[in-house]
Design a protein around this motif. Structure first.
Motif, PDB file in Angstrom:
ATOM      1  N   GLU A 287     -31.648  -2.923   0.555  1.00  0.00           N
ATOM      2  CA  GLU A 287     -32.683  -1.979   0.939  1.00  0.00           C
ATOM      3  C   GLU A 287     -32.754  -1.943   2.468  1.00  0.00           C
ATOM      4  N   LEU A 288     -33.030  -0.759   3.008  1.00  0.00           N
ATOM      5  CA  LEU A 288     -33.050  -0.600   4.456  1.00  0.00           C
ATOM      6  C   LEU A 288     -34.396  -0.070   4.929  1.00  0.00           C
ATOM      7  N   SER A 289     -34.744  -0.447   6.149  1.00  0.00           N
ATOM      8  CA  SER A 289     -35.865   0.158   6.859  1.00  0.00           C
ATOM      9  C   SER A 289     -35.276   0.893   8.055  1.00  0.00           C
ATOM     10  N   LEU A 290     -35.586   2.167   8.172  1.00  0.00           N
ATOM     11  CA  LEU A 290     -35.007   3.016   9.197  1.00  0.00           C
ATOM     12  C   LEU A 290     -36.099   3.560  10.110  1.00  0.00           C
ATOM     13  N   GLU A 291     -35.931   3.351  11.392  1.00  0.00           N
ATOM     14  CA  GLU A 291     -36.862   3.929  12.342  1.00  0.00           C
ATOM     15  C   GLU A 291     -36.179   5.136  12.988  1.00  0.00           C
ATOM     16  N   VAL A 292     -36.781   6.291  12.810  1.00  0.00           N
ATOM     17  CA  VAL A 292     -36.146   7.553  13.217  1.00  0.00           C
ATOM     18  C   VAL A 292     -37.078   8.325  14.139  1.00  0.00           C
ATOM     19  N   GLU A 293     -36.516   8.857  15.204  1.00  0.00           N
ATOM     20  CA  GLU A 293     -37.241   9.772  16.087  1.00  0.00           C
ATOM     21  C   GLU A 293     -36.448  11.074  16.177  1.00  0.00           C
ATOM     22  N   LEU A 294     -37.098  12.176  15.841  1.00  0.00           N
ATOM     23  CA  LEU A 294     -36.431  13.475  15.871  1.00  0.00           C
ATOM     24  C   LEU A 294     -36.448  14.007  17.303  1.00  0.00           C
ATOM     25  N   LEU A 295     -35.240  14.150  17.862  1.00  0.00           N
ATOM     26  CA  LEU A 295     -35.124  14.550  19.264  1.00  0.00           C
ATOM     27  C   LEU A 295     -34.874  16.042  19.438  1.00  0.00           C
ATOM     28  N   GLU A 296     -34.110  16.645  18.533  1.00  0.00           N
ATOM     29  CA  GLU A 296     -33.661  18.016  18.764  1.00  0.00           C
ATOM     30  C   GLU A 296     -33.227  18.656  17.463  1.00  0.00           C
ATOM     31  N   ALA A 297     -33.405  19.965  17.369  1.00  0.00           N
ATOM     32  CA  ALA A 297     -32.917  20.743  16.230  1.00  0.00           C
ATOM     33  C   ALA A 297     -32.456  22.105  16.737  1.00  0.00           C
TER      34      ALA A 297
ATOM     35  N   LYS B 245     -44.928  17.683  16.847  1.00  0.00           N
ATOM     36  CA  LYS B 245     -45.506  18.909  17.405  1.00  0.00           C
ATOM     37  C   LYS B 245     -45.992  19.899  16.351  1.00  0.00           C
ATOM     38  N   GLY B 246     -46.185  19.446  15.130  1.00  0.00           N
ATOM     39  CA  GLY B 246     -46.715  20.322  14.099  1.00  0.00           C
ATOM     40  C   GLY B 246     -45.662  20.711  13.071  1.00  0.00           C
ATOM     41  N   ARG B 247     -46.134  21.174  11.901  1.00  0.00           N
ATOM     42  CA  ARG B 247     -45.249  21.501  10.786  1.00  0.00           C
ATOM     43  C   ARG B 247     -44.264  22.616  11.132  1.00  0.00           C
TER      44      ARG B 247
ATOM     45  N   ILE C 116     -26.299   9.223   5.165  1.00  0.00           N
ATOM     46  CA  ILE C 116     -26.836   8.692   3.917  1.00  0.00           C
ATOM     47  C   ILE C 116     -28.001   9.572   3.454  1.00  0.00           C
ATOM     48  N   GLN C 117     -28.229   9.561   2.157  1.00  0.00           N
ATOM     49  CA  GLN C 117     -29.246  10.435   1.580  1.00  0.00           C
ATOM     50  C   GLN C 117     -30.631  10.187   2.147  1.00  0.00           C
ATOM     51  N   ALA C 118     -30.938   8.947   2.450  1.00  0.00           N
ATOM     52  CA  ALA C 118     -32.270   8.622   2.970  1.00  0.00           C
ATOM     53  C   ALA C 118     -32.588   9.454   4.202  1.00  0.00           C
ATOM     54  N   LEU C 119     -31.601   9.650   5.082  1.00  0.00           N
ATOM     55  CA  LEU C 119     -31.820  10.447   6.290  1.00  0.00           C
ATOM     56  C   LEU C 119     -31.803  11.938   5.987  1.00  0.00           C
ATOM     57  N   ASP C 120     -30.875  12.361   5.160  1.00  0.00           N
ATOM     58  CA  ASP C 120     -30.764  13.787   4.858  1.00  0.00           C
ATOM     59  C   ASP C 120     -32.033  14.320   4.196  1.00  0.00           C
ATOM     60  N   LEU C 121     -32.681  13.473   3.412  1.00  0.00           N
ATOM     61  CA  LEU C 121     -33.860  13.918   2.672  1.00  0.00           C
ATOM     62  C   LEU C 121     -35.152  13.810   3.474  1.00  0.00           C
ATOM     63  N   THR C 122     -35.215  12.879   4.416  1.00  0.00           N
ATOM     64  CA  THR C 122     -36.481  12.642   5.116  1.00  0.00           C
ATOM     65  C   THR C 122     -36.572  13.334   6.471  1.00  0.00           C
ATOM     66  N   VAL C 123     -35.444  13.518   7.164  1.00  0.00           N
ATOM     67  CA  VAL C 123     -35.506  14.143   8.490  1.00  0.00           C
ATOM     68  C   VAL C 123     -36.031  15.566   8.393  1.00  0.00           C
ATOM     69  N   GLN C 124     -35.730  16.241   7.297  1.00  0.00           N
ATOM     70  CA  GLN C 124     -36.231  17.606   7.152  1.00  0.00           C
ATOM     71  C   GLN C 124     -37.747  17.656   6.942  1.00  0.00           C
ATOM     72  N   LEU C 125     -38.365  16.505   6.724  1.00  0.00           N
ATOM     73  CA  LEU C 125     -39.827  16.439   6.597  1.00  0.00           C
ATOM     74  C   LEU C 125     -40.493  16.016   7.900  1.00  0.00           C
ATOM     75  N   MET C 126     -39.692  15.788   8.943  1.00  0.00           N
ATOM     76  CA  MET C 126     -40.231  15.328  10.224  1.00  0.00           C
ATOM     77  C   MET C 126     -40.499  16.494  11.165  1.00  0.00           C
ATOM     78  N   GLU C 127     -41.473  16.303  12.051  1.00  0.00           N
ATOM     79  CA  GLU C 127     -41.784  17.283  13.094  1.00  0.00           C
ATOM     80  C   GLU C 127     -41.048  16.920  14.377  1.00  0.00           C
ATOM     81  N   MET C 128     -40.849  17.903  15.219  1.00  0.00           N
ATOM     82  CA  MET C 128     -40.145  17.646  16.473  1.00  0.00           C
ATOM     83  C   MET C 128     -40.930  16.625  17.302  1.00  0.00           C
ATOM     84  N   GLY C 129     -40.224  15.593  17.785  1.00  0.00           N
ATOM     85  CA  GLY C 129     -40.863  14.545  18.563  1.00  0.00           C
ATOM     86  C   GLY C 129     -41.500  13.460  17.719  1.00  0.00           C
TER      87      GLY C 129
END
Length: 407
Positions: free
Chosen positions: A185-195, A102-104, A144-157
């Motif tokens: 090495e891991l591949s992670l599929e993440v969907e941001l649902l709520e903040a 939904k935008g930055r 894990i760091q991979a999530l902590d570092l990348t989720v903050q770069l994701m937009e809602m939804g």
């Protein structure tokens, strides 16, 4: 010992979740691993909420018939809307948007509580685990760091694919829950649902505050177990802040004691992590704080003795360890550490005495020569007096003979 549950057992799982069932206890001191190893009771058997992630294989209608000549073609599911983002610039943590959000302005902020849908895949797209709803505090090291570092770069939804080197996932030890091999090495599929904003600690009921602090401490134990001691210190610090926060809610004496127990455990575990980092002053401060609340806490006394010994304060270290041994006379670990320290202290004193003698020019030999000189002088004086007395006697006899002759 009464604080066994705060130690980390190296045989425990390499990841844990706050809701997991506790395993049997083992004595930390009697384990022979010293106090740095923490017990299974502090580490849950289930994986922490956001420790796993995955990448999907969905194809969009637009790209279903296309072939990808890119080197990532076999690993990347179609449907991406942008190219890979090298998050840290080292090609070890990459993020790609699969479905825009939904935008930055909708990006979550550090310190907020986020909820995500998570799938965790190995590099060959073997699904390890899927978690429909995983909640954690962004930036607290709960996952894990991979999530902590990348989720903050994701937009809602937003739905994103993350590729993470083992360094930012489960490291060299891997994980039992979920089952991830070492150096994977891991591949992670993440969907941001709520903040949502973090809860107000002043209004949080004591039971929930204790549970939250315990969860942060347990996460610190996981970091410690993996050898991430700096992250462990961070998690313990957050737990301490929760226990020390003011409250506008009434707390019962039992809850207050339980809160204090969590606080002392955090201080003890933090001291162990600081020792691993060679931060001796900080470790000593943590031990002193723990003993201020529980003066007879054996783990705090033991660690304090070790810190003092590492700082060269052998006399004080021996006194501290003797106090711990007096509280638990059958403890073999304290016995061994104390014996080793006493021997080392004795050797140091011998070296110091030899150095002092050398600096003073060997006082023993000087004293011996002085005594010999005094003995020789004494003999010289004796012979002089003897000769003098003999001469006087002879002179007296001669004088008597002369006087008699004249008469």
């Amino acid at each position: 010992m009464t604080e066994k549950e705060e130690s980390m057992d190296a045989s425990d799982s390499h990841d844990s979740a706050p809701s997991a069932k506790k395993s049997g206890r083992t004595s930390l001191l009697d384990s022979g691993e010293d106090f740095e190893v923490l017990d299974e009771e502090d580490i849950d058997d289930d994986p922490p909420p956001l420790e796993d992630a995955g990448g999907g294989k969905e194809k969009s209608a637009e790209e279903s018939g296309k072939t990808n000549a890119d080197t990532d073609a076999d690993a990347d599911p179609p449907g991406q809307v942008e190219e890979w983002l090298d998050v840290l610039g080292n090609d070890q943590l990459k993020k790609k948007v699969l479905e825009a959000g939904k935008g930055r302005d909708s990006r979550p902020q550090k310190g907020q509580n986020v909820k995500i849908h998570l799938k965790t895949y190995l590099k060959d797209w073997i699904l390890v685990e899927e978690q429909p709803e995983v909640s954690f505090t962004l930036g607290d090291g709960d996952v894990i760091q991979a999530l902590d570092l990348t989720v903050q770069l994701m937009e809602m939804g937003e739905k994103a694919l993350i590729q993470a080197d083992a360094k930012y996932a489960y490291g060299t030890r891997g994980s039992r829950e979920p089952e991830v091999p070492p150096n994977a090495e891991l591949s992670l599929e993440v969907e941001l649902l709520e903040a949502t904003d973090a809860v107000d600690l002043e209004l949080l009921p004591p039971a929930e505050k204790i549970a939250l602090a315990s969860h942060k401490r347990e996460r610190g134990n996981v970091h410690y177990q993996r050898g991430d001691y700096a992250f462990a210190v961070n998690s313990y610090s957050i737990a301490l802040q929760i226990t020390e926060s003011s409250s506008k809610v009434d707390i019962s004496p039992e809850e207050e004691n339980e809160m204090m127990d969590v606080k002392v455990k955090c201080l003890n575990n933090m001291a162990a992590s600081q020792l691993k980092l060679d931060h001796y002053d900080a470790a000593l401060k943590s031990c002193v704080s723990a003993l201020a609340h529980q003066p007879e806490n054996i783990k705090a006394l033991f660690r304090m003795g070790k810190v003092l010994a590492l700082q060269g304060e052998y006399t004080e270290a021996i006194q501290t360890l003797r106090k711990a041994l007096k509280l638990e006379p059958s403890n073999k670990t304290i016995h061994a550490e104390l014996s080793k320290l006493v021997k080392k202290h004795s050797e140091q004193r011998g070296v110091e005495q030899a150095m002092y003698k050398k600096m003073l020019g060997n006082p023993t030999s000087i004293g011996g020569s002085s005594q010999k000189h005094r003995a020789k002088s004494s003999w010289g004086l004796s012979w002089k007096w003897l000769f003098g007395a003999t001469a006087v006697a002879i002179g007296g006899v001669a004088l008597s003979v002369v006087i008699a002759a004249r008469n």
